[in-house]
Design a protein around this motif. Structure first.
Motif, PDB file in Angstrom:
ATOM      1  N   TRP A 216      21.781  57.652  61.115  1.00  0.00           N
ATOM      2  CA  TRP A 216      20.870  56.513  61.180  1.00  0.00           C
ATOM      3  C   TRP A 216      20.570  56.188  62.635  1.00  0.00           C
ATOM      4  O   TRP A 216      21.449  55.885  63.409  1.00  0.00           O
ATOM      5  CB  TRP A 216      21.499  55.301  60.493  1.00  0.00           C
TER       6      TRP A 216
ATOM      7  N   GLY B  62      17.710  54.068  63.519  1.00  0.00           N
ATOM      8  CA  GLY B  62      16.578  53.160  63.408  1.00  0.00           C
ATOM      9  C   GLY B  62      16.359  52.348  64.670  1.00  0.00           C
ATOM     10  O   GLY B  62      17.302  51.910  65.325  1.00  0.00           O
ATOM     11  N   GLU B  63      15.093  52.145  65.008  1.00  0.00           N
ATOM     12  CA  GLU B  63      14.750  51.324  66.150  1.00  0.00           C
ATOM     13  C   GLU B  63      14.816  49.851  65.763  1.00  0.00           C
ATOM     14  O   GLU B  63      14.829  49.500  64.595  1.00  0.00           O
ATOM     15  CB  GLU B  63      13.326  51.669  66.615  1.00  0.00           C
ATOM     16  N   THR B  64      14.852  48.989  66.756  1.00  0.00           N
ATOM     17  CA  THR B  64      14.799  47.552  66.495  1.00  0.00           C
ATOM     18  C   THR B  64      13.668  46.941  67.300  1.00  0.00           C
ATOM     19  O   THR B  64      13.237  47.481  68.320  1.00  0.00           O
ATOM     20  CB  THR B  64      16.129  46.850  66.892  1.00  0.00           C
TER      21      THR B  64
ATOM     22  N   PHE C 177      17.344  44.315  61.178  1.00  0.00           N
ATOM     23  CA  PHE C 177      16.623  45.063  62.205  1.00  0.00           C
ATOM     24  C   PHE C 177      16.228  44.176  63.376  1.00  0.00           C
ATOM     25  O   PHE C 177      15.332  44.520  64.147  1.00  0.00           O
ATOM     26  CB  PHE C 177      15.370  45.715  61.613  1.00  0.00           C
TER      27      PHE C 177
ATOM     28  N   THR D  91      14.565  41.374  63.468  1.00  0.00           N
ATOM     29  CA  THR D  91      13.137  41.086  63.387  1.00  0.00           C
ATOM     30  C   THR D  91      12.876  40.025  62.340  1.00  0.00           C
ATOM     31  O   THR D  91      13.747  39.713  61.519  1.00  0.00           O
ATOM     32  CB  THR D  91      12.345  42.370  63.039  1.00  0.00           C
TER      33      THR D  91
ATOM     34  N   ARG E 158      13.568  51.848  57.858  1.00  0.00           N
ATOM     35  CA  ARG E 158      14.407  52.363  58.943  1.00  0.00           C
ATOM     36  C   ARG E 158      14.403  51.480  60.191  1.00  0.00           C
ATOM     37  O   ARG E 158      15.283  51.607  61.029  1.00  0.00           O
ATOM     38  CB  ARG E 158      13.955  53.770  59.339  1.00  0.00           C
ATOM     39  N   SER E 159      13.429  50.635  60.346  1.00  0.00           N
ATOM     40  CA  SER E 159      13.342  49.786  61.527  1.00  0.00           C
ATOM     41  C   SER E 159      12.361  48.664  61.247  1.00  0.00           C
ATOM     42  O   SER E 159      11.821  48.557  60.141  1.00  0.00           O
ATOM     43  CB  SER E 159      12.878  50.592  62.748  1.00  0.00           C
ATOM     44  N   ALA E 160      12.107  47.870  62.276  1.00  0.00           N
ATOM     45  CA  ALA E 160      11.177  46.752  62.119  1.00  0.00           C
ATOM     46  C   ALA E 160       9.750  47.213  61.895  1.00  0.00           C
ATOM     47  O   ALA E 160       8.907  46.429  61.467  1.00  0.00           O
ATOM     48  CB  ALA E 160      11.237  45.862  63.365  1.00  0.00           C
TER      49      ALA E 160
END
Length: 336
Positions: free
Chosen positions: A30, A32-34, A265, A267, A301-303
């Motif tokens: 994993w 994932g971006e934030t 995330f 967000t 996976r992310s915001a």
């Protein structure tokens, strides 16, 4: 029980639909971006927002300088209060539809969300939901209370608000839930969601928050990555029948759940949510019903990366990679 790393299908007991789960697709690490929440430090009042206190709405009506929750008739309702036309039978069937629509602003603060207001303010929103359900339910077959949060879910305004559509018909998904809950009661002599609540608590893997009146769980049959189902523990079929204690407990549980979403995330977490209760047109014939709310967040996976219901999902069957158990674990971790 299905192997946790191999494809399998799960049955949604409320709708009779199957979900294909493909956990082997999630073996990659994993990463994932934030993206920090953009609206948390936004203005408390926006002169261009048609939902802010004191501002003029389209059509010339002006909002009062409200405090707390504020309800008004939707200026662009999807349903009108009089039927026009006549039914059409045969292959190309039609029928007129009538109803009313309301908007409920959660807070005068333009930058707020249901997650970030305090329990007392959330309690006022819940009170508004309950009164709308009671009032509109006295005139219409079904009352649907819902919220589309965030531009990703098509929200027309960033101001914290939800909607209520009441109509002279029972919508397709609610009718389907009604039928499956009634079938379960007829066959087993028990309430379907009460049995689901007990089974989820016994299993434990998908429970993410609970108190004496409510349970929040990523349901065994979840379709969206971080979907949650909020079920009342009490024998309650409609919002207006909630006790004061249950309303207080709901305010606390929603605060925990929605803060967890935002933390996942880092967000302002988008979602569509809605309450499902017994259709008012059924009167007292609702022993098979248990009040519940669905939360359908699109993020995967992310915001900025969402799950799209396309391809196989549109043409064949709902499919997910992240298992409900893994989703629940991630939510529990950020809610500690």
């Amino acid at each position: 029980m299905s192997h946790p790393d191999h494809p399998h299908r799960r049955l949604n007991r409320l709708t009779g639909e199957w979900v294909l789960v493909s956990p082997q697709r999630m073996k990659r690490p994993w990463q994932g971006e934030t993206k920090p929440a953009a609206s948390e430090d936004g203005p408390a009042h926006d002169a261009s927002c048609y939902l802010c206190p004191g501002n003029e709405r389209v059509g010339g009506l002006r909002n009062p300088h409200y405090e707390g929750a504020f309800v008004f008739p939707n200026d662009f309702p999807a349903l009108l209060d009089e039927r026009e036309g006549s039914p059409r039978t045969g292959l190309l069937r039609e029928e007129p539809a009538a109803g009313e629509a309301r908007v409920i602003c959660y807070s005068p603060d333009h930058s707020a969300t249901l997650a970030r207001i305090d329990n007392a303010a959330r309690r006022k929103v819940i009170e508004g939901w309950c009164e709308l359900s009671r009032d509109l339910g006295s005139r219409w077959e079904h009352v649907q209370i819902f919220e589309n949060k965030g531009a990703m879910m098509g929200a027309s305004s960033p101001h914290p608000h939800g909607q209520v559509w009441a109509g002279d018909f029972v919508p397709t998904l609610v009718a389907r839930e009604d039928a499956y809950q009634k079938e379960h009661r007829d066959w087993h002599g028990s309430v379907l969601l009460e049995d689901v609540l007990s089974a989820e608590e016994q299993d434990g893997e998908r429970v993410i928050a609970d108190n004496t009146h409510w349970l929040a769980v990523v349901p065994h049959w979840a379709a969206w990555p971080f979907e949650t189902l909020v079920i009342v523990r009490d024998d309650v079929a409609r919002l207006e029948d909630l006790s004061d204690d249950a309303r207080d407990a709901l305010a606390a549980l929603l605060g925990k759940l929605l803060a967890g979403y935002d933390a996942l995330f880092d967000t302002d977490f988008p979602y569509s949510m809605g309450w499902h209760g017994a259709p008012h047109g059924a009167g007292d014939d609702c022993a098979h019903w248990r009040l519940h709310a669905h939360f359908y967040p699109p993020l995967l996976r992310s915001a900025e990366i969402r799950k799209h219901m396309v391809g196989f999902e549109l043409m064949a069957e709902t499919q997910r990679d992240l298992t409900p158990e893994a989703a629940a674990q991630r939510l529990r971790e950020v809610m500690k």
